[in-house]
Design an enzyme around this catalytic site. Sequence first.
Site, PDB file in Angstrom:
ATOM      1  N   ARG A   1       4.206  13.885  -6.851  1.00 13.92           N
ATOM      2  CA  ARG A   1       4.058  13.167  -8.115  1.00 13.92           C
ATOM      3  C   ARG A   1       2.711  13.524  -8.745  1.00 13.92           C
ATOM      4  O   ARG A   1       1.704  13.674  -8.055  1.00 13.92           O
ATOM      5  CB  ARG A   1       4.155  11.658  -7.899  1.00 13.92           C
ATOM      6  CG  ARG A   1       4.047  10.856  -9.182  1.00 13.92           C
ATOM      7  CD  ARG A   1       4.467   9.420  -8.972  1.00 13.92           C
ATOM      8  NE  ARG A   1       3.642   8.726  -7.998  1.00 13.92           N
ATOM      9  CZ  ARG A   1       3.932   7.526  -7.495  1.00 13.92           C
ATOM     10  NH1 ARG A   1       5.050   6.928  -7.854  1.00 13.92           N
ATOM     11  NH2 ARG A   1       3.144   6.953  -6.619  1.00 13.92           N
TER      12      ARG A   1
ATOM     13  N   ARG B   1       4.620   5.268   2.127  1.00 19.58           N
ATOM     14  CA  ARG B   1       5.346   6.523   2.366  1.00 19.58           C
ATOM     15  C   ARG B   1       4.789   7.650   1.503  1.00 19.58           C
ATOM     16  O   ARG B   1       5.466   8.647   1.264  1.00 19.58           O
ATOM     17  CB  ARG B   1       6.841   6.342   2.079  1.00 19.58           C
ATOM     18  CG  ARG B   1       7.151   5.923   0.646  1.00 19.58           C
ATOM     19  CD  ARG B   1       8.637   5.936   0.392  1.00 19.58           C
ATOM     20  NE  ARG B   1       8.948   5.552  -0.975  1.00 19.58           N
ATOM     21  CZ  ARG B   1      10.139   5.707  -1.538  1.00 19.58           C
ATOM     22  NH1 ARG B   1      11.127   6.244  -0.846  1.00 19.58           N
ATOM     23  NH2 ARG B   1      10.348   5.334  -2.778  1.00 19.58           N
TER      24      ARG B   1
ATOM     25  N   ASP C   1      10.031   3.732   7.504  1.00 13.88           N
ATOM     26  CA  ASP C   1       9.913   5.027   8.177  1.00 13.88           C
ATOM     27  C   ASP C   1       9.018   5.997   7.420  1.00 13.88           C
ATOM     28  O   ASP C   1       8.759   7.108   7.895  1.00 13.88           O
ATOM     29  CB  ASP C   1      11.297   5.647   8.397  1.00 13.88           C
ATOM     30  CG  ASP C   1      12.084   5.828   7.091  1.00 13.88           C
ATOM     31  OD1 ASP C   1      11.479   5.829   6.010  1.00 13.88           O
ATOM     32  OD2 ASP C   1      13.316   5.974   7.177  1.00 13.88           O
ATOM     33  N   GLY C   2       8.553   5.597   6.243  1.00 11.58           N
ATOM     34  CA  GLY C   2       7.649   6.456   5.487  1.00 11.58           C
ATOM     35  C   GLY C   2       8.321   7.632   4.802  1.00 11.58           C
ATOM     36  O   GLY C   2       7.643   8.489   4.239  1.00 11.58           O
TER      37      GLY C   2
ATOM     38  N   GLY D   1       0.851  -1.184   0.000  1.00  9.48           N
ATOM     39  CA  GLY D   1       0.000   0.000   0.000  1.00  9.48           C
ATOM     40  C   GLY D   1       0.882   1.227   0.000  1.00  9.48           C
ATOM     41  O   GLY D   1       2.116   1.132  -0.072  1.00  9.48           O
TER      42      GLY D   1
ATOM     43  N   ARG E   1      -3.013   1.015  -9.681  1.00 14.84           N
ATOM     44  CA  ARG E   1      -2.036   0.011 -10.119  1.00 14.84           C
ATOM     45  C   ARG E   1      -2.739  -1.323 -10.382  1.00 14.84           C
ATOM     46  O   ARG E   1      -3.861  -1.552  -9.936  1.00 14.84           O
ATOM     47  CB  ARG E   1      -0.984  -0.190  -9.022  1.00 14.84           C
ATOM     48  CG  ARG E   1      -0.398   1.092  -8.440  1.00 14.84           C
ATOM     49  CD  ARG E   1       0.149   0.848  -7.045  1.00 14.84           C
ATOM     50  NE  ARG E   1       0.619   2.089  -6.416  1.00 14.84           N
ATOM     51  CZ  ARG E   1       1.905   2.416  -6.279  1.00 14.84           C
ATOM     52  NH1 ARG E   1       2.839   1.590  -6.703  1.00 14.84           N
ATOM     53  NH2 ARG E   1       2.251   3.541  -5.711  1.00 14.84           N
TER      54      ARG E   1
ATOM     55  N   LYS F   1       5.092  12.052  -1.969  1.00 12.59           N
ATOM     56  CA  LYS F   1       5.949  10.909  -1.640  1.00 12.59           C
ATOM     57  C   LYS F   1       6.986  11.305  -0.589  1.00 12.59           C
ATOM     58  O   LYS F   1       7.626  12.349  -0.694  1.00 12.59           O
ATOM     59  CB  LYS F   1       6.670  10.408  -2.893  1.00 12.59           C
ATOM     60  CG  LYS F   1       5.746   9.768  -3.915  1.00 12.59           C
ATOM     61  CD  LYS F   1       6.524   8.986  -4.956  1.00 12.59           C
ATOM     62  CE  LYS F   1       7.178   7.764  -4.353  1.00 12.59           C
ATOM     63  NZ  LYS F   1       7.842   6.925  -5.406  1.00 12.59           N
TER      64      LYS F   1
ATOM     65  N   ASP G   1       2.665  -4.224  -8.520  1.00 13.14           N
ATOM     66  CA  ASP G   1       2.283  -3.014  -7.801  1.00 13.14           C
ATOM     67  C   ASP G   1       2.975  -1.789  -8.377  1.00 13.14           C
ATOM     68  O   ASP G   1       2.682  -0.661  -7.960  1.00 13.14           O
ATOM     69  CB  ASP G   1       2.577  -3.143  -6.307  1.00 13.14           C
ATOM     70  CG  ASP G   1       4.050  -3.415  -6.020  1.00 13.14           C
ATOM     71  OD1 ASP G   1       4.523  -4.481  -6.448  1.00 13.14           O
ATOM     72  OD2 ASP G   1       4.713  -2.575  -5.389  1.00 13.14           O
TER      73      ASP G   1
ATOM     74  N   ASP H   1       6.529   4.423 -10.651  1.00 17.70           N
ATOM     75  CA  ASP H   1       7.348   3.998  -9.511  1.00 17.70           C
ATOM     76  C   ASP H   1       8.798   3.742  -9.909  1.00 17.70           C
ATOM     77  O   ASP H   1       9.239   2.601 -10.037  1.00 17.70           O
ATOM     78  CB  ASP H   1       6.745   2.759  -8.840  1.00 17.70           C
ATOM     79  CG  ASP H   1       5.891   3.152  -7.647  1.00 17.70           C
ATOM     80  OD1 ASP H   1       5.659   4.356  -7.450  1.00 17.70           O
ATOM     81  OD2 ASP H   1       5.438   2.254  -6.917  1.00 17.70           O
TER      82      ASP H   1
END
Length: 488
Positions: free
Chosen positions: A174, A92, A123-124, A89, A181, A111, A252, A262
Amino acid sequence: MKLSEVTLSHHYADLGDAFGRQIAPSPFAHPQLIDINPAVIQLLGIDSAEASNPDWAKLGCGAKLFNGSRPFAMKYTGHQFGVYNPDLGDGRALLLGEIENAGRRWELHLKGAGQTPYSRFGDGRAVLRSTIREYLAGEALNGLGIRSTRALSIVGSDEPVTREHIERGAMLIRVAESHVRFGHFEYLFYTKQLQAQQQLIGDICRRFLPGTHGLSAGEQAEAMLRFTTQRSAELVAGWQAEGFAHGVLNTDNMSIIGDTFDYGPYAFLDDYDPSFICNHSDHTGRYAFEQQPGVVLWNLNALAHALSGFVSVEALRDCLEQFQPQVSHAYAERMRAKLGLAVEEEGDQALCAELLQLLQQSEADYARFFRALAHYRGERPAQALRECIATAQQDALEHWLEHYDRRLAREHSDSRARNRTMLATNPKYILRNYLAQRVIEAAEGGDYQPLRTLRQLLQTPFDEHPQHETWACAPPESGKRIPLSCSS
């Protein structure tokens, strides 16, 4: 439109809780605007003068939200290196909302915004290095006429983030028409949420396939799969023709609308090597350059399986059987354009294959050879072409040029007009990894001008830009095959 007038809607988040969770970003304490993309500002319908607005630093890290924004973490799953992972999911990133301009709706995705319910043990955060690479990659692909997500801004910080070593945190906004996806449909299929899956299929069809209005759920699902198959075929054909290796083609990381999506350990080819692997974690070569069409088809099979609750096996098979002919057609069109051939002939595939074999045997620089070919007017061989090819392969080059000359003669084309067309097809500037690394190192030292210069060159890669010749040079040996990881 003034920046203060931008108001976001929430079409995707409004679909419901089955699709993710609303969550606030974790902003930087001391954000610094590193770059703002004027081309994307224009794409969104924001006044160009707003590029100097001081609010971008806060907006680009979540310290301030756009009017109406309700940040949302999307839930999806997917196959990673061929293995299904249910725990994926937006770990981040947050979907900030959508902005409409000139009849198109653009989603803004932040992002590096911190931890979400899908961060797992992460840690995102994102780091300046990977953020710059994604920022530039979107412009590079878009500049080459290949569909891609793009980015609006980069905001940096003094916040330490641990990857292979301690780096500085950064965030990127972004921009894409859709962030859905393949993995969104896999998630809903494997968790047996078919009603929600039908809802998402209908949403994609309303946005991108208006002719499907009024069709049944099954008919819409089949139409969407055909659409995605066609767009994915065109996408991977563009990658192969321009020498782009994605590096991590998990499901994904596949866009339902066929955007390059991505960016991680990607690379453009330097020396032509079909077996090139750009991800040092890809020990089996699953995502090697030459494997990309087959992997995209594998991913489409995974998507088709996720749609099997709505579409018959026969229809799914028929959709997927169209992929290889679509790739071949799109790739042949691109390669004819790179060779300056306006009319299709039966022997064109063999002519192209002979050239690629020559480039591989000579370890020739892919982009520089085609740029030199764009200047070719019948001298055998022109000096610029000779310099691209190893001494041992000079006879092979002359042999191929004899075939090429005969093929050009049948076109009855004017060489100067053909050269102009080829120069607008074969780029002078590509995003080589050693250039990206040069920009990253400068930015880490506080100098952002190289980043801005390279962004501008990638947006107009076919122009000569004589004042920037050094950016078009072949890489040194130390600049080739730079090892990259999924954190890149």
